[in-house]
Design an enzyme around this catalytic site. Structure first.
Site, PDB file in Angstrom:
ATOM      1  N   HIS A 347       0.840  -1.212   0.000  1.00 10.72           N
ATOM      2  CA  HIS A 347       0.000   0.000   0.000  1.00 10.72           C
ATOM      3  C   HIS A 347       0.869   1.253   0.000  1.00 10.72           C
ATOM      4  CE1 HIS A 347      -3.362   2.615   1.634  1.00 10.72           C
ATOM      5  NE2 HIS A 347      -2.296   3.280   2.070  1.00 10.72           N
ATOM      6  N   GLU A 348       1.818   1.316   0.943  1.00 12.40           N
ATOM      7  CA  GLU A 348       2.614   2.531   1.084  1.00 12.40           C
ATOM      8  C   GLU A 348       3.500   2.774  -0.138  1.00 12.40           C
ATOM      9  OE1 GLU A 348       1.910   4.620   3.206  1.00 12.40           O
ATOM     10  OE2 GLU A 348       0.749   3.427   4.617  1.00 12.40           O
ATOM     11  N   HIS A 351       1.781   4.412  -3.039  1.00  9.34           N
ATOM     12  CA  HIS A 351       1.683   5.874  -3.021  1.00  9.34           C
ATOM     13  C   HIS A 351       2.794   6.489  -3.875  1.00  9.34           C
ATOM     14  CE1 HIS A 351      -1.642   6.699  -0.409  1.00  9.34           C
ATOM     15  NE2 HIS A 351      -1.145   6.032   0.617  1.00  9.34           N
ATOM     16  N   GLU A 371      -5.980   6.767  -2.067  1.00  9.08           N
ATOM     17  CA  GLU A 371      -5.942   5.747  -1.017  1.00  9.08           C
ATOM     18  C   GLU A 371      -6.462   4.402  -1.534  1.00  9.08           C
ATOM     19  OE1 GLU A 371      -4.986   5.161   2.202  1.00  9.08           O
ATOM     20  OE2 GLU A 371      -3.749   6.929   1.893  1.00  9.08           O
ATOM     21  N   HIS A 431      -9.247   8.164   3.648  1.00  5.29           N
ATOM     22  CA  HIS A 431      -9.206   6.747   3.975  1.00  5.29           C
ATOM     23  C   HIS A 431     -10.606   6.134   4.011  1.00  5.29           C
ATOM     24  CE1 HIS A 431      -5.387   8.323   5.596  1.00  5.29           C
ATOM     25  NE2 HIS A 431      -4.895   7.147   5.229  1.00  5.29           N
TER      26      HIS A 431
END
Length: 529
Positions: A347-348, A351, A371, A431
């Site tokens: 996920h990170e 970004h 997100e 989120h």
């Protein structure tokens, strides 16, 4: 004012009259295709913009800054540019030039700003100390510093000069805390404010990935957690505050035996967290390369730096463009171990991929899509890894935040996220507004109703009462990746995401295909029409 003076105004917040300036183009390297084909596509794209100035809203004082290039197998190309006016970045001015194999303009995708010209004015200096004080009071941070940049704000379609001020400081656990505040340069009125950091809020028990193979590099006296294949290195941050971390910070993990970690939770062996971080970074890199043909976060073949043991009792993880690095904390020190589970790390790092491509603004519906994109591809990294301990599912961050932080089949089960689109979705925290995109992804992948996948039972209703059949998450993820990298821009909203994904489905499978129909039906299933 001269170009030199204006550049000084942008960095030092000097008050000046904005006049005609010479623009400076700074090319970016973002594609890994054959240099000749890539350079030809870029040159053709610039020529197409110039020849079709009316279509692109391209006029005097403007310039294009290369952002990314996607080359299709049939020779077609998609060249992404940011836009400047009188040397100033135009927020909401990005565009994509779509060309056939001969370089002929096929179509265009543009963000909100088509005519970014602004009148000369005297910009008001933002209250730097006030912004820093406000962040300190609101978030409890220390050592807050603000950095203003003069921009042309056109994300809402009406261009005006604005100050985009980034305020950054250090939170109570050593984590970075920041806000971006945009104010009208003439009136001082606040236009918008949003988080400067992309964070996943994890509070659960960290899940280790069991006994795995990690790629290391021999050094004098042993081995280091430096991946010679993908180029990333995993380091011990020694609890350094993340706001102080640079790519050169910390020390790489080494072992005389080429064995790292002991596999225990709350381990006193600091390399245990590094094993998960190193392996999960490799899985994320391999997923993007082997599934989507993307070599690294920026598509330039370069690996990232990965830090574990960041801050003190920092129960979180995040990606930072500034140091091109992934940072993970140690948990809260009592109940939550390190934040290094598969889908959280995927996920990170996603970004970073989003930042290097569509650069979806971290605000409103665009922020929700940002997100959601990280949730989607973080989940797909988990499916790709096929790890026996952490099996693929549609429960995001279920290992570090059991039973899950967010889920895809019915996002509202967390009590905060949206299942369906409405005109108020953009007002939610990003989120939570991401729930619409996550729900769409599940419906397109698995369909509606009750279903058990990998031992987990899901029950996904549609917002319009329809019954849907899915086409599998592999196909949907490929469609979403193409939509992100080819058709989305910084201001894309959910309606724009529907159009982008349908364009992508058409490109990959045909406009009359079952895949195209399923994508459309899933969007209707979350009230995006």
């Amino acid at each position: 004012m001269s170009p030199t003076s204006l550049r000084r105004a942008r960095t030092a917040a000097a008050v000046a009259v904005v006049a005609a300036l010479a623009a400076v183009t700074v090319p970016a390297t973002t594609a890994s295709a054959a240099p000749g084909m890539r350079e030809a596509a870029i040159a053709q794209a610039r020529a197409n913009v110039a020849r079709n100035a009316g279509v692109f809203g391209f006029g005097a004082g403007q310039d294009l800054v290369l952002k990314d290039v996607v080359l299709d197998a049939d020779g077609a190309s998609h060249v992404r540019f940011d836009r400047t006016y009188q040397g100033l970045p135009v927020v909401g001015g990005d565009l994509v030039v779509h060309q056939d194999a001969r370089g002929k303009l096929k179509d265009s995708t543009r963000a909100a700003a088509h005519q970014p010209a602004v009148a000369s004015t005297v910009p008001k200096v933002p209250a730097q100390s006030g912004a820093a004080d406000a962040l300190t009071a609101a978030l409890g941070v220390r050592d807050a510093v603000s950095t203003p940049e003069l921009v042309v704000w056109a994300a809402d379609g009406t261009p005006r000069l604005a100050w985009r001020t980034t305020v950054e400081g250090t939170g109570d656990h050593g984590q970075p805390a920041g806000r971006v505040v945009v104010t009208d340069a003439t009136t001082g009125e606040q236009i918008e404010a949003y988080d400067a950091e992309h964070q996943a809020t994890g509070t659960g028990n960290s899940e280790y990935t069991g006994t795995v193979t990690v790629d290391t590099t021999p050094v004098s006296g042993g081995y280091t957690l430096t991946d010679p294949i993908r180029g990333h290195v995993t380091k011990d941050a020694h609890n350094l505050s993340s706001s102080s971390i640079k790519a050169t910070s910390g020390t790489a993990f080494t072992s005389t035996t080429n064995v790292f970690g002991d596999g225990k939770k709350f381990s006193t062996d600091r390399s245990t967290a590094a094993v998960d971080a190193h392996a999960n970074t490799a899985w994320t890199y391999d997923y993007y390369k082997n599934v989507h043909g993307r070599s690294g976060i920026k598509n330039d073949g370069k690996g990232a730096t990965v830090f574990v043991h960041v801050g003190t009792n920092w129960d979180n993880a995040q990606w930072s463009d500034a140091c091109f690095c992934m940072m993970t904390g140690d948990g809260d020190g009592t109940t939550d171990p390190e934040q290094v589970d598969l889908d959280t790390m995927g996920h990170e790092m996603t970004h970073g991929v989003t930042s290097a491509t569509a650069n979806l603004r971290y605000s409103g519906e665009s922020g929700g899509l940002n997100e959601s994109t990280s949730d989607i591809f973080g989940t797909m990294v988990e499916w790709y890894a096929n790890n026996s301990v952490d099996k693929g599912d549609y429960l995001f961050s279920d290992q570090s935040t059991p039973p899950w932080l967010r889920r895809f089949d019915k996002p509202s089960l967390d009590g905060r996220s949206a299942d369906c689109w409405s005109s108020s979705v953009g007002k939610l925290d990003v989120h939570n507004s991401s729930g619409v995109g996550n729900h769409w992804f599940y419906l397109a992948s698995e369909g509606s109703g009750t279903k058990t996948v990998n031992g987990v039972t899901y029950n996904s209703p549609t917002c319009n009462g329809s019954s849907l059949a899915g086409i599998g998450n592999q196909k949907v993820a490929k469609i979403w990746y193409r939509a992100l990298t080819v058709y989305m821009t910084s201001t894309t909203n959910y309606k724009g995401a529907r159009a982008a994904s349908l364009n992508a489905a058409r490109d990959l499978y045909g406009s009359g295909s079952a895949e195209y129909t399923a994508v459309a039906a899933a969007w209707s299933g979350v009230n995006v029409n």
